[in-house]
Design an enzyme around this catalytic site. Structure first.
Site, PDB file in Angstrom:
ATOM      1  N   ASN A  92       0.843  -1.194   0.000  1.00 54.80           N
ATOM      2  CA  ASN A  92       0.000   0.000   0.000  1.00 54.80           C
ATOM      3  C   ASN A  92       0.878   1.243   0.000  1.00 54.80           C
ATOM      4  OD1 ASN A  92      -2.853   1.224   0.530  1.00 54.80           O
ATOM      5  ND2 ASN A  92      -1.494   2.251   1.980  1.00 54.80           N
ATOM      6  N   ILE A 109      -0.317   8.754   1.374  1.00 58.96           N
ATOM      7  CA  ILE A 109       0.329   9.998   1.786  1.00 58.96           C
ATOM      8  C   ILE A 109      -0.292  10.436   3.103  1.00 58.96           C
ATOM      9  CG2 ILE A 109       0.714  12.421   1.203  1.00 58.96           C
ATOM     10  CD1 ILE A 109       0.806  11.543  -1.740  1.00 58.96           C
ATOM     11  N   ARG A 114       0.549  12.825   6.710  1.00 61.99           N
ATOM     12  CA  ARG A 114       1.470  13.830   7.238  1.00 61.99           C
ATOM     13  C   ARG A 114       2.244  13.252   8.421  1.00 61.99           C
ATOM     14  NH1 ARG A 114      -2.922  18.003   9.919  1.00 61.99           N
ATOM     15  NH2 ARG A 114      -2.898  17.137  12.038  1.00 61.99           N
ATOM     16  N   ARG A 125       0.627  10.092  11.132  1.00 63.04           N
ATOM     17  CA  ARG A 125      -0.794  10.408  11.327  1.00 63.04           C
ATOM     18  C   ARG A 125      -1.611   9.813  10.180  1.00 63.04           C
ATOM     19  NH1 ARG A 125      -4.445  13.145   9.134  1.00 63.04           N
ATOM     20  NH2 ARG A 125      -6.241  13.955  10.261  1.00 63.04           N
ATOM     21  N   TRP A 126      -2.190   8.653  10.447  1.00 65.85           N
ATOM     22  CA  TRP A 126      -3.088   8.063   9.453  1.00 65.85           C
ATOM     23  C   TRP A 126      -4.425   7.735  10.110  1.00 65.85           C
ATOM     24  CZ3 TRP A 126       0.937   3.734   8.301  1.00 65.85           C
ATOM     25  CH2 TRP A 126       1.113   2.926   9.416  1.00 65.85           C
ATOM     26  N   LEU A 127      -5.500   7.964   9.372  1.00 65.62           N
ATOM     27  CA  LEU A 127      -6.833   7.676   9.882  1.00 65.62           C
ATOM     28  C   LEU A 127      -7.092   6.177   9.830  1.00 65.62           C
ATOM     29  CD1 LEU A 127      -8.842  10.630   8.328  1.00 65.62           C
ATOM     30  CD2 LEU A 127      -7.675  10.506  10.527  1.00 65.62           C
ATOM     31  N   GLU A 135      -0.753   0.808  -6.297  1.00 69.55           N
ATOM     32  CA  GLU A 135      -0.452   2.168  -6.753  1.00 69.55           C
ATOM     33  C   GLU A 135       0.716   2.170  -7.730  1.00 69.55           C
ATOM     34  OE1 GLU A 135      -2.710   2.636  -2.957  1.00 69.55           O
ATOM     35  OE2 GLU A 135      -1.012   1.387  -3.560  1.00 69.55           O
ATOM     36  N   ASP A 181      -4.699  22.951   8.754  1.00 64.46           N
ATOM     37  CA  ASP A 181      -5.042  21.901   7.804  1.00 64.46           C
ATOM     38  C   ASP A 181      -5.845  22.447   6.642  1.00 64.46           C
ATOM     39  OD1 ASP A 181      -5.954  19.170   6.776  1.00 64.46           O
ATOM     40  OD2 ASP A 181      -4.794  18.620   8.539  1.00 64.46           O
TER      41      ASP A 181
END
Length: 489
Positions: free
Chosen positions: A172, A175, A177, A189-191, A238, A287
């Site tokens: 995977n 992108i 931050r 920081r990934w959701l 990707e 943001d």
């Protein structure tokens, strides 16, 4: 046009007058953001800061600051041509065998492009010309931008994060931050619904307590970067999609410290791991909403290796109230969404994500209405069809006589074809962007659908209004007379 790496793209942009070199000393702390923001709002060029204050590495910003440059990066001449990219993706999402010679001929370009999907392994990649590990790793030597006065620390914004879960064959690329914590520490920081976070959770299920390998590419070739932000099918890599865009196979190399494939021509690579349980408070940061976000805990990445090209270039951006680079990307990617949605919902005429809606929070769609309740079906279809629209708070559905990209048309439809009670659909307890502080609970809120279509029998008992249209013959006659009348000269 093919771009083998970021430098190739920079060279092509410079030849076209679409890149400006900044030779004056400019500080990555706030100053680069202000210059980049003014330039983007004026529709200006990409910027290469050759003399960042306190650093030796040049900084590239505003790379995708116009839809023209996004289209060029995807191998197209203009943004309208990106619908062809959407047609590829629509086909790859639900492929159909050719139904005859004509169908085969029409699909031949797609079949030819599929040959570019497998990656090409490189043994001595440019991204590993210089290798640092252990105590030599020092991320503070990179010209990482601090974008806004209230930002807590410098922030990596274009990090192409590469992960692999235990259950999937493909890697995977996403992108996310990354806040700078120290010489060898950043916050990832990934959701929770994003690919990297899913890979990490699955890794912990199979390998409890063990470090999770991660690599981060900075300054990959434009096709690979855009492959990570495009709504590709979950089964498609990707890297494979980047090969389709570029028209040639994506060159990858093995990371030094793990088995992850990295873009071979990237400018800078960070390698390391996430130790389960090691978290740190992230933010606040300005943001894409135009506000500072809340502070929350996210995983910490320990960087064990930094590799880079000779004389690397650091790719960066800023996010803020639209227009910013993410919103420009959103406008361009909008053209890719249209064919994908139309394949699933043929009644859709056009689809628009207004950039003022922070890329995806509001959508306006026009349809060829066929039955009562049709608008509501389309609303729920869009919310559930692509993961990207999970966070879309507002969907406005109009008839096909409305230009969804013209607010004059849309507002006219809302105010003349809607009853606020009958034609508004509210849905509670749905996924909402973590950054959306307007929602009552972090990550959970409501959605609104607005049916701005003409109402059919069963939807209204009243005689429905007929739009005013001038007689066609009169219009043609006045068209012939118009120049001679000389009214507006």
């Amino acid at each position: 046009m093919k771009f083998d790496d970021l430098r190739d793209f920079i060279g092509q942009l410079e030849e076209r007058g679409l890149l400006k070199r900044i030779k004056q000393e400019i500080d990555p702390h706030l100053e680069m953001t202000e210059i980049s923001d003014r330039t983007l709002r004026a529709g200006g060029p990409a910027l290469l800061f050759e003399n960042p204050k306190g650093f030796d590495t040049p900084v590239l910003t505003n790379l995708f600051g116009t839809t023209q440059r996004v289209a060029l990066a995807m191998g197209q001449d203009d943004v309208a041509a990106l619908k062809e990219v959407g047609k590829w993706l629509a086909y790859l999402k639900e492929p159909e065998p050719p139904k005859g010679i004509k169908s085969l001929w029409e699909k031949l370009p797609i079949f030819k492009q599929v040959l570019n999907m497998p990656t090409k392994k490189v043994r001595s990649p440019a991204c590993q010309q210089v290798i640092m590990e252990g105590d030599d790793v020092d991320l503070t030597k990179l010209p990482i931008m601090t974008c806004w006065p209230g930002d807590v620390a410098p922030l990596i914004t274009w990090g192409l994060t590469i992960t692999k879960g235990p259950y999937k064959k493909r890697q995977n690329l996403g992108i996310y931050r990354q806040q700078l914590l120290g010489k060898n520490k950043i916050i990832m920081r990934w959701l929770s619904h994003r690919g990297g976070a899913l890979d990490f959770r699955e890794w912990q299920e199979v390998n409890p307590g063990k470090p999770f390998p991660v690599s981060v590419a900075l300054g990959a070739d434009p096709a690979t970067i855009l492959g990570a932000v495009t709504p590709i099918p979950d089964t498609l890599s990707e890297y494979a999609f980047a090969g389709l865009l570029r028209g040639s196979r994506t060159k990858v190399a093995k990371s030094i410290s793990n088995d992850l494939d990295i873009p071979a021509t990237a400018e800078i690579i960070l390698e390391g791991y996430l130790q389960p349980g090691e978290e740190a408070p992230e933010g606040p940061y300005g943001d894409h909403t135009g506000y500072y976000n809340e502070v929350d805990d996210f995983q910490v990445m320990t960087v064990t290796h930094v590799t880079h090209r000779e004389n690397p270039i650091y790719l960066s951006t800023y996010t803020g109230r639209p227009p910013d680079e993410p919103s420009i990307l959103g406008v361009a990617l909008n053209e890719i969404f249209v064919p994908i949605l139309q394949k699933q919902f043929p009644e859709i005429v056009d689809f628009y994500l207004p950039p003022e809606g922070c890329s995806y929070r509001m959508a306006v769609v026009s349809i060829k209405k066929s039955y009562p309740g049709h608008a509501k079906r389309v609303m729920f279809g869009i919310w559930s069809f692509l993961r990207q629209f999970m966070y879309t708070k507002f969907i406005i559905v109009c008839d096909d006589d409305v230009n969804v990209r013209d607010w004059n048309d849309v507002i006219w439809a809302i105010t003349t074809r809607m009853d606020p009670s009958r034609d508004t659909t509210l849905v509670d307890n749905t996924p909402i962007d973590y950054l959306d502080f307007a929602s009552p609970v972090s990550g959970l809120g409501s959605k609104m659908g607005m049916d701005a279509t003409n109402k059919w029998a069963g939807e209204s008992d009243r005689e429905w209004g007929t739009p005013i249209l001038m007689d066609k013959k009169v219009k043609e006659k006045i068209d012939d007379l118009w120049q001679d009348l000389d009214i507006l000269s």
